[in-house]
Motif scaffolding. Sequence first.
Motif, PDB file in Angstrom:
ATOM      1  N   MET A   1      -8.014  22.418  -3.416  1.00 41.49           N
ATOM      2  CA  MET A   1      -7.993  20.979  -3.692  1.00 41.49           C
ATOM      3  C   MET A   1      -6.608  20.394  -3.445  1.00 41.49           C
ATOM      4  SD  MET A   1     -10.272  20.878  -7.162  1.00 41.49           S
ATOM      5  CE  MET A   1     -11.999  21.398  -7.170  1.00 41.49           C
ATOM      6  N   LEU A   2      -5.579  21.126  -3.808  1.00 38.72           N
ATOM      7  CA  LEU A   2      -4.213  20.643  -3.601  1.00 38.72           C
ATOM      8  C   LEU A   2      -3.844  20.635  -2.122  1.00 38.72           C
ATOM      9  CD1 LEU A   2      -2.282  22.389  -6.528  1.00 38.72           C
ATOM     10  CD2 LEU A   2      -2.984  19.994  -6.375  1.00 38.72           C
ATOM     11  N   LYS A   3      -4.415  21.558  -1.371  1.00 37.95           N
ATOM     12  CA  LYS A   3      -4.090  21.670   0.051  1.00 37.95           C
ATOM     13  C   LYS A   3      -5.035  20.868   0.939  1.00 37.95           C
ATOM     14  CE  LYS A   3      -2.011  26.263  -0.313  1.00 37.95           C
ATOM     15  NZ  LYS A   3      -2.070  27.674   0.153  1.00 37.95           N
ATOM     16  N   GLY A   4      -6.014  20.224   0.331  1.00 33.38           N
ATOM     17  CA  GLY A   4      -6.997  19.471   1.117  1.00 33.38           C
ATOM     18  C   GLY A   4      -6.425  18.192   1.700  1.00 33.38           C
ATOM     19  N   ASP A   5      -7.279  17.449   2.386  1.00 31.16           N
ATOM     20  CA  ASP A   5      -6.858  16.189   3.008  1.00 31.16           C
ATOM     21  C   ASP A   5      -6.420  15.180   1.943  1.00 31.16           C
ATOM     22  OD1 ASP A   5      -7.544  17.346   5.362  1.00 31.16           O
ATOM     23  OD2 ASP A   5      -9.396  16.184   5.663  1.00 31.16           O
ATOM     24  N   MET A   6      -5.496  14.324   2.347  1.00 28.48           N
ATOM     25  CA  MET A   6      -5.035  13.245   1.468  1.00 28.48           C
ATOM     26  C   MET A   6      -5.841  11.986   1.774  1.00 28.48           C
ATOM     27  SD  MET A   6      -0.897  13.855   1.602  1.00 28.48           S
ATOM     28  CE  MET A   6      -0.881  13.803   3.397  1.00 28.48           C
ATOM     29  N   VAL A   7      -6.496  11.460   0.764  1.00 23.92           N
ATOM     30  CA  VAL A   7      -7.364  10.293   0.916  1.00 23.92           C
ATOM     31  C   VAL A   7      -6.816   9.167   0.050  1.00 23.92           C
ATOM     32  CG1 VAL A   7      -9.700   9.386   0.629  1.00 23.92           C
ATOM     33  CG2 VAL A   7      -9.360  11.764   1.354  1.00 23.92           C
ATOM     34  N   CYS A   8      -6.702   7.967   0.632  1.00 23.54           N
ATOM     35  CA  CYS A   8      -6.181   6.820  -0.117  1.00 23.54           C
ATOM     36  C   CYS A   8      -7.055   6.552  -1.336  1.00 23.54           C
ATOM     37  CB  CYS A   8      -6.145   5.582   0.784  1.00 23.54           C
ATOM     38  SG  CYS A   8      -5.663   4.066  -0.101  1.00 23.54           S
ATOM     39  N   TRP A   9      -6.408   6.376  -2.470  1.00 25.59           N
ATOM     40  CA  TRP A   9      -7.136   6.167  -3.719  1.00 25.59           C
ATOM     41  C   TRP A   9      -7.902   4.846  -3.718  1.00 25.59           C
ATOM     42  CZ3 TRP A   9      -6.226   1.818  -6.618  1.00 25.59           C
ATOM     43  CH2 TRP A   9      -5.051   1.094  -6.332  1.00 25.59           C
TER      44      TRP A   9
ATOM     45  N   LYS B   1       3.819  11.078   5.500  1.00 28.43           N
ATOM     46  CA  LYS B   1       4.669   9.898   5.715  1.00 28.43           C
ATOM     47  C   LYS B   1       3.801   8.667   5.980  1.00 28.43           C
ATOM     48  CE  LYS B   1       8.463   7.554   6.673  1.00 28.43           C
ATOM     49  NZ  LYS B   1       7.871   6.293   7.144  1.00 28.43           N
ATOM     50  N   GLU B   2       2.769   8.841   6.744  1.00 31.21           N
ATOM     51  CA  GLU B   2       1.866   7.725   7.033  1.00 31.21           C
ATOM     52  C   GLU B   2       1.147   7.274   5.761  1.00 31.21           C
ATOM     53  OE1 GLU B   2      -1.908   6.744  10.042  1.00 31.21           O
ATOM     54  OE2 GLU B   2      -0.656   8.534  10.348  1.00 31.21           O
ATOM     55  N   LEU B   3       0.778   8.236   4.944  1.00 34.72           N
ATOM     56  CA  LEU B   3       0.137   7.894   3.672  1.00 34.72           C
ATOM     57  C   LEU B   3       1.088   7.107   2.774  1.00 34.72           C
ATOM     58  CD1 LEU B   3      -2.121   8.184   1.492  1.00 34.72           C
ATOM     59  CD2 LEU B   3      -0.962  10.296   0.788  1.00 34.72           C
ATOM     60  N   LYS B   4       2.345   7.518   2.706  1.00 33.49           N
ATOM     61  CA  LYS B   4       3.314   6.823   1.854  1.00 33.49           C
ATOM     62  C   LYS B   4       3.488   5.369   2.288  1.00 33.49           C
ATOM     63  CE  LYS B   4       6.118   7.916  -0.821  1.00 33.49           C
ATOM     64  NZ  LYS B   4       6.191   7.672  -2.290  1.00 33.49           N
ATOM     65  N   ASP B   5       3.579   5.139   3.559  1.00 28.10           N
ATOM     66  CA  ASP B   5       3.702   3.767   4.051  1.00 28.10           C
ATOM     67  C   ASP B   5       2.451   2.960   3.706  1.00 28.10           C
ATOM     68  OD1 ASP B   5       6.163   4.431   5.078  1.00 28.10           O
ATOM     69  OD2 ASP B   5       5.419   4.789   7.123  1.00 28.10           O
ATOM     70  N   HIS B   6       1.324   3.598   3.816  1.00 25.16           N
ATOM     71  CA  HIS B   6       0.065   2.924   3.491  1.00 25.16           C
ATOM     72  C   HIS B   6      -0.014   2.595   1.998  1.00 25.16           C
ATOM     73  CE1 HIS B   6      -4.208   1.921   3.731  1.00 25.16           C
ATOM     74  NE2 HIS B   6      -4.395   2.703   2.665  1.00 25.16           N
ATOM     75  N   LEU B   7       0.450   3.501   1.158  1.00 28.43           N
ATOM     76  CA  LEU B   7       0.427   3.262  -0.289  1.00 28.43           C
ATOM     77  C   LEU B   7       1.315   2.077  -0.672  1.00 28.43           C
ATOM     78  CD1 LEU B   7       0.556   6.911  -1.702  1.00 28.43           C
ATOM     79  CD2 LEU B   7      -1.429   5.368  -1.605  1.00 28.43           C
ATOM     80  N   ASP B   8       2.445   1.932   0.011  1.00 28.47           N
ATOM     81  CA  ASP B   8       3.326   0.787  -0.258  1.00 28.47           C
ATOM     82  C   ASP B   8       2.623  -0.524   0.097  1.00 28.47           C
ATOM     83  OD1 ASP B   8       5.328   2.443  -1.143  1.00 28.47           O
ATOM     84  OD2 ASP B   8       6.416   2.470   0.781  1.00 28.47           O
ATOM     85  N   ALA B   9       1.923  -0.517   1.209  1.00 31.98           N
ATOM     86  CA  ALA B   9       1.192  -1.722   1.623  1.00 31.98           C
ATOM     87  C   ALA B   9       0.045  -2.020   0.655  1.00 31.98           C
ATOM     88  CB  ALA B   9       0.662  -1.543   3.046  1.00 31.98           C
ATOM     89  N   GLU B  10      -0.645  -0.999   0.231  1.00 32.73           N
ATOM     90  CA  GLU B  10      -1.743  -1.181  -0.725  1.00 32.73           C
ATOM     91  C   GLU B  10      -1.219  -1.706  -2.065  1.00 32.73           C
ATOM     92  OE1 GLU B  10      -4.748  -1.334  -0.274  1.00 32.73           O
ATOM     93  OE2 GLU B  10      -5.597   0.230   0.976  1.00 32.73           O
ATOM     94  N   TYR B  11      -0.054  -1.245  -2.448  1.00 30.58           N
ATOM     95  CA  TYR B  11       0.518  -1.694  -3.723  1.00 30.58           C
ATOM     96  C   TYR B  11       0.829  -3.194  -3.699  1.00 30.58           C
ATOM     97  CZ  TYR B  11       3.815  -2.312  -7.560  1.00 30.58           C
ATOM     98  OH  TYR B  11       4.448  -2.779  -8.684  1.00 30.58           O
ATOM     99  N   GLU B  12       1.326  -3.684  -2.584  1.00 29.55           N
ATOM    100  CA  GLU B  12       1.639  -5.105  -2.467  1.00 29.55           C
ATOM    101  C   GLU B  12       0.377  -5.953  -2.639  1.00 29.55           C
ATOM    102  OE1 GLU B  12       4.612  -6.572  -2.272  1.00 29.55           O
ATOM    103  OE2 GLU B  12       5.433  -4.548  -2.554  1.00 29.55           O
TER     104      GLU B  12
END
Length: 350
Positions: free
Chosen positions: A315-323, A334-345
């Motif tokens: 589970m920890l090593k699985g794919d990262m899916v936007c919450w 890195k792409e996920l982190k940028d996406h999370l910042d945009a989602e937070y806004e």
Amino acid sequence: MSRHQPHNTNSNPQLLDMDESARSPRSSKRRRQDMSADEDETDSASSRAESPSNLLDEPSSSAKGAKATKSTATEVRKNAFTELMSKKPKPNPPAPAPKVQRPGPNPYFLNSDPRAGLAVYLSDPASVPSKSMLFYNDDFVVIKDAFPKSTVHALILPRDISITHLEPLELLNSNPELLASVREIALQTRDLLAKELRRVHLKTSALERTRQKAFEGLEERAISEPGFDPDSEESQALLPPGRDWTSCIKIGVHARPSMSNLHIHLISEDMHSDRVKTKKHYNSFNSGFFVNLDEFPLDKGDERIPSVGHVTNGMLKGDMVCWKCKRNFKNRFKELKDHLDAEYEIWKKI
């Protein structure tokens, strides 16, 4: 006068001497010279007795002083050397320092477990800095997570030492009384965190701005209507509901906790934090590895239970899916982190 009687020509000695002196002036003079010579010889002997050659036998006062000074200097040097080489008395040893009463071992540590970092909060919660503490009672300690993975992130620590080192899934699954008490304290903590989310996003959330504007209207009414209380329950019921921040907070435990003392997480869903640095950090709260409190009691065959299965590592090593949007970023952190910042806004403006 008889012819045969001897004739004494000098019957008086003194007269004889005088006669001799008279008769022989040289003899008298020679006798006086002899007497003078005797006197001179006596004076000469007396003079020799006081001459410097005889005085050498007894040193003069100045010589005695010099000798005494030299003797004194030698004695001083000798005394100084003797003083230096002599054994000096040892100083009295200092008084022993009072023994400091060291605290006993922390019972919340298990065999010096390096993962027992939460034990310090459990043993003496009164000493925990206020910046880290939310509240505590006889049964629980509630603290802010030292490495928050979201805007708000807290931990509930049960204080019962008999359960602090037990595995959370099996414990909560088999102890309904503990599960009920954890749920109760979790709701109290959730309300505190919801208020903090409202405070942080009061000016950015559209729903909160609408509510705030309505409340300002109540305050103006209180000025024109004496006795009107804008903070009363009746007045608050007139306000729009605002944003439900409690629904933005997740409550649960990790299937395999990284810290050994039992703890329950309360974390906002936004995952907006510079502490989210790895794939494991993200997936530990956004996969089956995070077991929500509402899921308990778990099915006895749930493979996340340690005695049943060993699927959690995958589970920890699985794919990262936007919450939020459920987009799959696989291993592109890195792409996920940028996406999370945009989602937070977007999220903070709701």
